[in-house]
Enzyme design. Structure first.
Site, PDB file in Angstrom:
ATOM      1  N   ARG A   1     -17.167 -11.604 -17.793  1.00  0.00           N
ATOM      2  CA  ARG A   1     -16.653 -11.503 -16.429  1.00  0.00           C
ATOM      3  C   ARG A   1     -15.568 -12.557 -16.263  1.00  0.00           C
ATOM      4  O   ARG A   1     -15.339 -13.375 -17.143  1.00  0.00           O
ATOM      5  CB  ARG A   1     -17.759 -11.613 -15.367  1.00  0.00           C
ATOM      6  CG  ARG A   1     -18.963 -12.451 -15.636  1.00  0.00           C
ATOM      7  CD  ARG A   1     -18.729 -13.930 -15.729  1.00  0.00           C
ATOM      8  NE  ARG A   1     -17.963 -14.433 -14.606  1.00  0.00           N
ATOM      9  CZ  ARG A   1     -17.278 -15.538 -14.608  1.00  0.00           C
ATOM     10  NH1 ARG A   1     -17.207 -16.297 -15.705  1.00  0.00           N
ATOM     11  NH2 ARG A   1     -16.620 -15.955 -13.555  1.00  0.00           N
ATOM     12  N   GLY A   2     -14.887 -12.493 -15.101  1.00  0.00           N
ATOM     13  CA  GLY A   2     -13.727 -13.358 -14.901  1.00  0.00           C
ATOM     14  C   GLY A   2     -12.487 -12.545 -15.254  1.00  0.00           C
ATOM     15  O   GLY A   2     -12.455 -11.853 -16.286  1.00  0.00           O
ATOM     16  N   ALA A   3     -11.474 -12.612 -14.380  1.00  0.00           N
ATOM     17  CA  ALA A   3     -10.334 -11.693 -14.483  1.00  0.00           C
ATOM     18  C   ALA A   3      -9.650 -11.672 -15.863  1.00  0.00           C
ATOM     19  O   ALA A   3      -9.543 -10.610 -16.482  1.00  0.00           O
ATOM     20  CB  ALA A   3      -9.343 -12.005 -13.364  1.00  0.00           C
TER      21      ALA A   3
ATOM     22  N   ARG B   1     -14.557  -2.261 -13.315  1.00  0.00           N
ATOM     23  CA  ARG B   1     -14.516  -3.190 -12.170  1.00  0.00           C
ATOM     24  C   ARG B   1     -13.155  -3.035 -11.479  1.00  0.00           C
ATOM     25  O   ARG B   1     -12.120  -3.093 -12.145  1.00  0.00           O
ATOM     26  CB  ARG B   1     -14.746  -4.643 -12.635  1.00  0.00           C
ATOM     27  CG  ARG B   1     -16.117  -4.822 -13.296  1.00  0.00           C
ATOM     28  CD  ARG B   1     -16.522  -6.267 -13.383  1.00  0.00           C
ATOM     29  NE  ARG B   1     -16.814  -6.833 -12.069  1.00  0.00           N
ATOM     30  CZ  ARG B   1     -16.976  -8.127 -11.860  1.00  0.00           C
ATOM     31  NH1 ARG B   1     -16.850  -8.988 -12.842  1.00  0.00           N
ATOM     32  NH2 ARG B   1     -17.255  -8.581 -10.644  1.00  0.00           N
TER      33      ARG B   1
ATOM     34  N   GLN C   1     -22.407 -17.845 -10.343  1.00  0.00           N
ATOM     35  CA  GLN C   1     -21.530 -18.229 -11.462  1.00  0.00           C
ATOM     36  C   GLN C   1     -21.255 -19.735 -11.465  1.00  0.00           C
ATOM     37  O   GLN C   1     -21.046 -20.338 -12.513  1.00  0.00           O
ATOM     38  CB  GLN C   1     -20.188 -17.478 -11.388  1.00  0.00           C
ATOM     39  CG  GLN C   1     -20.279 -15.993 -11.670  1.00  0.00           C
ATOM     40  CD  GLN C   1     -20.435 -15.174 -10.399  1.00  0.00           C
ATOM     41  OE1 GLN C   1     -21.026 -15.646  -9.432  1.00  0.00           O
ATOM     42  NE2 GLN C   1     -19.916 -13.965 -10.387  1.00  0.00           N
TER      43      GLN C   1
ATOM     44  N   ASP D   1      -8.607 -13.120  -8.717  1.00  0.00           N
ATOM     45  CA  ASP D   1      -8.767 -11.832  -9.405  1.00  0.00           C
ATOM     46  C   ASP D   1      -7.572 -10.918  -9.210  1.00  0.00           C
ATOM     47  O   ASP D   1      -7.281 -10.064 -10.044  1.00  0.00           O
ATOM     48  CB  ASP D   1     -10.035 -11.134  -8.924  1.00  0.00           C
ATOM     49  CG  ASP D   1     -11.237 -11.864  -9.482  1.00  0.00           C
ATOM     50  OD1 ASP D   1     -11.621 -12.892  -8.901  1.00  0.00           O
ATOM     51  OD2 ASP D   1     -11.729 -11.441 -10.541  1.00  0.00           O
TER      52      ASP D   1
ATOM     53  N   ASN E   1     -10.398 -13.522  -4.509  1.00  0.00           N
ATOM     54  CA  ASN E   1     -11.234 -14.257  -5.477  1.00  0.00           C
ATOM     55  C   ASN E   1     -12.684 -14.049  -5.049  1.00  0.00           C
ATOM     56  O   ASN E   1     -12.978 -13.359  -4.061  1.00  0.00           O
ATOM     57  CB  ASN E   1     -10.856 -15.744  -5.498  1.00  0.00           C
ATOM     58  CG  ASN E   1     -11.532 -16.487  -6.647  1.00  0.00           C
ATOM     59  OD1 ASN E   1     -11.524 -16.013  -7.784  1.00  0.00           O
ATOM     60  ND2 ASN E   1     -12.133 -17.628  -6.363  1.00  0.00           N
ATOM     61  N   LYS E   2     -13.579 -14.651  -5.782  1.00  0.00           N
ATOM     62  CA  LYS E   2     -15.018 -14.467  -5.543  1.00  0.00           C
ATOM     63  C   LYS E   2     -15.377 -14.666  -4.079  1.00  0.00           C
ATOM     64  O   LYS E   2     -14.871 -15.583  -3.422  1.00  0.00           O
ATOM     65  CB  LYS E   2     -15.777 -15.468  -6.431  1.00  0.00           C
ATOM     66  CG  LYS E   2     -17.281 -15.438  -6.350  1.00  0.00           C
ATOM     67  CD  LYS E   2     -17.871 -14.071  -6.552  1.00  0.00           C
ATOM     68  CE  LYS E   2     -17.455 -13.411  -7.831  1.00  0.00           C
ATOM     69  NZ  LYS E   2     -17.776 -11.943  -7.848  1.00  0.00           N
TER      70      LYS E   2
HETATM   71  O1  MRU Z   1     -17.360 -11.400 -10.481  1.00  0.00           O
HETATM   72  P1  MRU Z   1     -16.721 -12.354 -11.435  1.00  0.00           P
HETATM   73  O2  MRU Z   1     -17.653 -13.360 -11.982  1.00  0.00           O
HETATM   74  O3  MRU Z   1     -15.953 -11.609 -12.516  1.00  0.00           O
HETATM   75  O4  MRU Z   1     -15.651 -13.112 -10.559  1.00  0.00           O
HETATM   76  C1  MRU Z   1     -14.872 -14.098 -11.153  1.00  0.00           C
HETATM   77  C2  MRU Z   1     -13.978 -14.788 -10.207  1.00  0.00           C
HETATM   78  O5  MRU Z   1     -13.936 -14.505  -9.038  1.00  0.00           O
HETATM   79  C3  MRU Z   1     -13.034 -15.788 -10.799  1.00  0.00           C
HETATM   80  O6  MRU Z   1     -12.792 -16.830  -9.910  1.00  0.00           O
HETATM   81  C4  MRU Z   1     -11.709 -15.114 -11.148  1.00  0.00           C
HETATM   82  O7  MRU Z   1     -11.934 -13.953 -11.901  1.00  0.00           O
HETATM   83  C5  MRU Z   1     -10.787 -15.987 -11.871  1.00  0.00           C
HETATM   84  S1  MRU Z   1     -11.307 -16.278 -13.532  1.00  0.00           S
HETATM   85  C6  MRU Z   1     -10.166 -17.270 -14.279  1.00  0.00           C
END
Ligand code: MRU
Length: 348
Positions: A48-50, A91, A202, A243, A253-254
């Protein structure tokens, strides 16, 4: 420094992913051999994470391409598009996923004009590897540019972050955590405050783990403690990842990032977003057009496997929110730090 964290590895014709669902209690590596396995790994948040899901999707597309049985480039492209569509549906919010898939597809389309299917397959793997390797360098540049955004304090500063925008969320080093790593290396950082990041935690599970690996002092707080910490002047700067960023600088973002930005503004704490150019979606004029993923509501009413709410309650589980550009002090990219309004100058 400890051994770098490599959440994604290409080895012997397969992808090895750190299973982020079980960290920090277990360190497990999952082998991905097919595009279907990769799609499932992205959807269930093994990875996970963009930026990390972008890199993973690029490898996933290659895994699918490798197994297409035809010598006809036109049929190959058709089947590749179907695989890309499966990976695209994992996603919806992080634009890096679509950016990486498009890049691999474009490589295939251009090559198909002159090359054999076998040669195209080789090129697709090269492209996935390039996306992977470039991401590490990009994050290091983001981390180092982030140093110029740090407030000029007489002593090492305290930095609050939300979710995990670390090595685990990228190909390594991280974006917001990249800034943390660079600040720590330069002696500019006293400590990190890591939000827990309900509902998937996270921050609790991953950001704290990364800080511990690196020996960076970290204080873990629940999401609802950030305002109190700012009121008590415990936080010098907030840095988060993103994201998807719209052309006007609005940043998804999250979930919980938006409220953090409001609180930071109320307390005059600088609020930065750290993200690579691949996270900017210039096709969207503002953040209201960013698709927001809604996830299984069990993530809200359960902690682990334990239900915490009575029956008869409704739930809502948006995984991301959009922080308006006017709450963002600056956006830290691999090309420097920009005011949200100036982001448009990066459009190629
Ligand atoms: O749902 P996730 O864990 O994929 O969400 C991740 C985030 O929101 C991060 O802050 C974002 O993807 C940036 S990662 C460098």
């Amino acid at each position: 420094m400890n051994k770098p964290i490599n959440p994604i590895q290409w080895q012997d014709e397969r992808v090895l992913l750190i299973d982020q669902r079980v960290l920090p209690l277990k360190y497990e590596i999952l082998e991905i051999n097919t595009y279907q396995e990769m799609a499932a790994a992205i959807k269930t948040m093994v990875v996970r994470g963009a930026p990390a899901i972008g890199v993973s999707a690029a490898y996933g597309l290659y895994l699918g391409a490798r197994d297409i049985e035809t010598d006809d480039p036109a049929i190959f492209l058709e089947e590749l598009a179907a695989i890309a569509s499966v990976l695209s549906q994992t996603r919806p919010t992080a634009v890096n996923l679509f950016w990486a898939i498009n890049r691999v597809l474009e490589t295939a389309k251009t090559a198909a004009k002159t090359e054999s299917v076998a040669a195209i397959k080789v090129l697709l793997l090269t492209t996935a590897k390039e996306i992977h390797q470039n991401d590490v360098a990009t994050c290091q540049a983001i981390g180092d540019y982030g140093l110029t955004a740090l407030p000029d304090t007489s002593k090492p500063l305290t930095l609050l972050t939300h979710c995990n925008a670390g090595a685990l969320a990228t190909a390594g080093y991280g974006t917001a955590v990249g800034v943390i790593r660079s600040a720590w290396r330069e002696g500019r950082l006293d400590r990190v405050f890591a939000d827990e990041t309900r509902p998937r935690l996270q921050g609790s599970k991953l950001t704290t783990w990364e800080c511990v690996q690196e020996g960076i002092p970290v204080t873990h707080i629940c999401d609802n403690m950030a305002a109190h910490c700012m009121q008590k002047k415990m936080i010098d700067i907030v840095v988060v990842g993103a994201d998807r960023i719209a052309a006007n600088g609005d940043a998804a973002n999250k979930i919980g990032t938006y409220s953090l930005a409001i609180v930071a503004k109320a307390h005059n704490v600088p609020f930065y977003v750290a993200a690579p150019l691949s996270t900017i979606d210039f096709s969207l004029s503002d953040g209201s057009q960013i698709p927001i993923e809604e996830r299984d509501t069990a993530e809200v009413y359960q902690v682990g496997d334990t239900r915490i709410c009575p029956e008869g309650v409704d739930f809502y589980n948006p995984a991301f929110d959009v922080t308006p550009a006017d709450l963002i002090t600056g956006i830290i990219t691999e090309h420097g730090v920009f005011e949200p309004n100036d982001l448009i100058t990066l459009k190629s």
